[in-house]
Design a protein around this motif. Structure first.
Motif, PDB file in Angstrom:
ATOM      1  N   ARG A  56      10.121   5.990  -0.660  1.00  0.00           N
ATOM      2  CA  ARG A  56       8.696   6.226  -0.939  1.00  0.00           C
ATOM      3  C   ARG A  56       8.361   7.697  -0.849  1.00  0.00           C
ATOM      4  N   GLY A  59       9.381   9.650  -3.756  1.00  0.00           N
ATOM      5  CA  GLY A  59       8.747   9.290  -5.019  1.00  0.00           C
ATOM      6  C   GLY A  59       9.510   8.266  -5.830  1.00  0.00           C
ATOM      7  N   VAL A  61       9.587   4.899  -6.321  1.00  0.00           N
ATOM      8  CA  VAL A  61       8.733   3.780  -5.927  1.00  0.00           C
ATOM      9  C   VAL A  61       9.381   2.418  -6.168  1.00  0.00           C
ATOM     10  N   ASP A  62      10.187   2.276  -7.220  1.00  0.00           N
ATOM     11  CA  ASP A  62      10.836   0.983  -7.454  1.00  0.00           C
ATOM     12  C   ASP A  62      11.801   0.646  -6.323  1.00  0.00           C
ATOM     13  N   ALA A  64      11.704   1.870  -3.337  1.00  0.00           N
ATOM     14  CA  ALA A  64      10.906   1.672  -2.118  1.00  0.00           C
ATOM     15  C   ALA A  64      10.341   0.260  -2.085  1.00  0.00           C
ATOM     16  N   GLY A  65       9.866  -0.229  -3.229  1.00  0.00           N
ATOM     17  CA  GLY A  65       9.313  -1.578  -3.290  1.00  0.00           C
ATOM     18  C   GLY A  65      10.352  -2.637  -2.973  1.00  0.00           C
ATOM     19  N   LEU A  94       3.008   2.039   0.453  1.00  0.00           N
ATOM     20  CA  LEU A  94       3.500   2.230  -0.909  1.00  0.00           C
ATOM     21  C   LEU A  94       2.449   1.810  -1.934  1.00  0.00           C
ATOM     22  N   GLN A  97      -0.048   4.523  -2.244  1.00  0.00           N
ATOM     23  CA  GLN A  97       0.522   5.646  -2.985  1.00  0.00           C
ATOM     24  C   GLN A  97       0.538   5.368  -4.482  1.00  0.00           C
ATOM     25  N   CYS A  98       0.724   4.115  -4.852  1.00  0.00           N
ATOM     26  CA  CYS A  98       0.786   3.738  -6.271  1.00  0.00           C
ATOM     27  C   CYS A  98      -0.583   3.410  -6.844  1.00  0.00           C
ATOM     28  N   SER A 242       5.739  13.901  -2.394  1.00  0.00           N
ATOM     29  CA  SER A 242       4.311  13.655  -2.571  1.00  0.00           C
ATOM     30  C   SER A 242       3.473  14.769  -1.944  1.00  0.00           C
ATOM     31  N   GLU A 280       2.541   8.214  -9.330  1.00  0.00           N
ATOM     32  CA  GLU A 280       1.450   8.150  -8.350  1.00  0.00           C
ATOM     33  C   GLU A 280       0.127   8.353  -9.092  1.00  0.00           C
TER      34      GLU A 280
END
Length: 342
Positions: A56, A59, A61-62, A64-65, A94, A97-98, A242, A280
């Motif tokens: 996360r 950056g 994000v996938d 992190a998810g 997360l 952030q998204c 970020s 983001e």
């Protein structure tokens, strides 16, 4: 009083190997190794949590998810409600952030409840901080002011510097947004001191950005830019993708307020590219607003400016950014008034 900052999101063996100032590439490597070597569901939950946070912050994000969901599933298999609360904190953060603020509030609220029921005090504080920040970003100050004060009280009671900095910087941001620059500056400067004393480089970088913002609003552009340069060094050293993008966006703000519109446009473009890369939407929309305003000051067609501002107002409304939408509306009204006079 407070002690040295620590990172309770790194648990088990990772807790002894990593600290609050570990770079996220280092965390990524250590967490990946720990996950591959985990023998129990709880060990997998802890390793996946660290993996989620590193991704996360970088950056990604996938990844992190996937990691926070893996952490939650493993914690549920282990029957550990505290570990489930940590995973929900990560997932809620997360989501914020998204730009998925409703989902963020839902996950963080659930995390607060699970942490309270399980007696996981630190996860409770983190989820509470996330919930407070989400509401503040939405501009719902009346609803979250008490959360910030509660978090600050907890931080002081247990000497936890990170909690204190999170709470005080949130209060400072609300004071800044409502025009109380004097108190906002005092609070941000106190955050810088606490983070420095606690050896929390990340907290110090974010707090320096807050100080720079308020100094800029008071017309002290040179001092503000120097502080942002100091914070940028920290962001790069720790791989804070970020935070670095928000630093660049703030540099654009400082330059814009100082009348350096061409330089501001360049910085907003850099920030926009960075936010785009990490997907983001909040940062993307805020950077686009800065670009629109800079280009307008540099002579862009007012009709095109108004059209893009209307689009941005819709983006801010969809994400739930009340203060940003008010800023866009105010600038659109200013442009419309100028257009009617030509």
């Amino acid at each position: 009083m407070h002690g040295k900052a620590f990172a309770p999101e790194y648990q088990g063996e990772l807790g002894s190997a990593l600290g609050v100032n570990s770079s996220y590439e280092e965390v990524l490597t250590a967490a990946g190794r720990a996950l591959s070597q985990a023998d129990t569901a709880l060990e997998r939950a802890r390793a996946a949590l660290a993996l989620a946070e590193a991704n996360r912050r970088l950056g990604q994000v996938d990844d992190a998810g996937s990691a926070w969901r893996q952490s939650y599933r493993s914690a549920r298999v282990a029957g550990d409600a505290g570990a489930m609360a940590w995973a929900l904190w990560s997932g809620g953060t997360l989501a914020r952030q998204c730009g998925q603020l409703r989902l963020a509030r839902r996950l963080l609220t659930w995390g607060v409840a699970l942490a309270a029921d399980s007696g996981e005090r630190l996860a409770h504080g983190y989820a509470l901080a996330g919930l407070a920040e989400t509401g503040r970003i939405q501009g719902d100050y009346a609803a979250v002011a008490a959360l910030h004060e509660q978090l600050l009280e907890q931080g002081r009671a247990h000497g936890e510097a990170r909690h204190m900095v999170w709470a005080m910087s949130g209060i400072a941001q609300m004071r800044r947004n409502t025009g109380d620059y004097t108190e906002a500056l005092e609070l941000f400067e106190e955050c810088v001191r606490i983070a420095a004393d606690a050896q929390d480089a990340r907290g110090r970088a974010w707090s320096l950005r807050g100080v720079a913002d308020v100094l800029s609003l008071r017309g002290e552009a040179e001092r503000a830019l120097a502080l942002l340069s100091e914070a940028e060094v920290i962001c790069r050293a720790m791989d804070l993708a970020s935070a670095l993008a928000y630093n660049h966006k703030m540099r654009g703000n400082v330059l814009y307020r100082d009348g350096s519109y061409d330089a501001a446009r360049e910085m907003y473009a850099i920030a926009l590219e960075e936010f785009d890369a990490m997907r983001e939407p909040r940062g993307v929309a805020l950077s686009r607003l800065g670009l629109v305003k800079s280009r307008a000051r540099l002579g862009r067609d007012r009709g095109e400016t108004l059209a893009e501002l209307t689009e941005l107002e819709g983006d801010f409304a969809r994400i739930g950014l009340r203060h940003a939408r008010e800023t866009a509306v105010a600038f659109r009204n200013e442009m419309a008034a100028e257009l009617s006079m030509t």
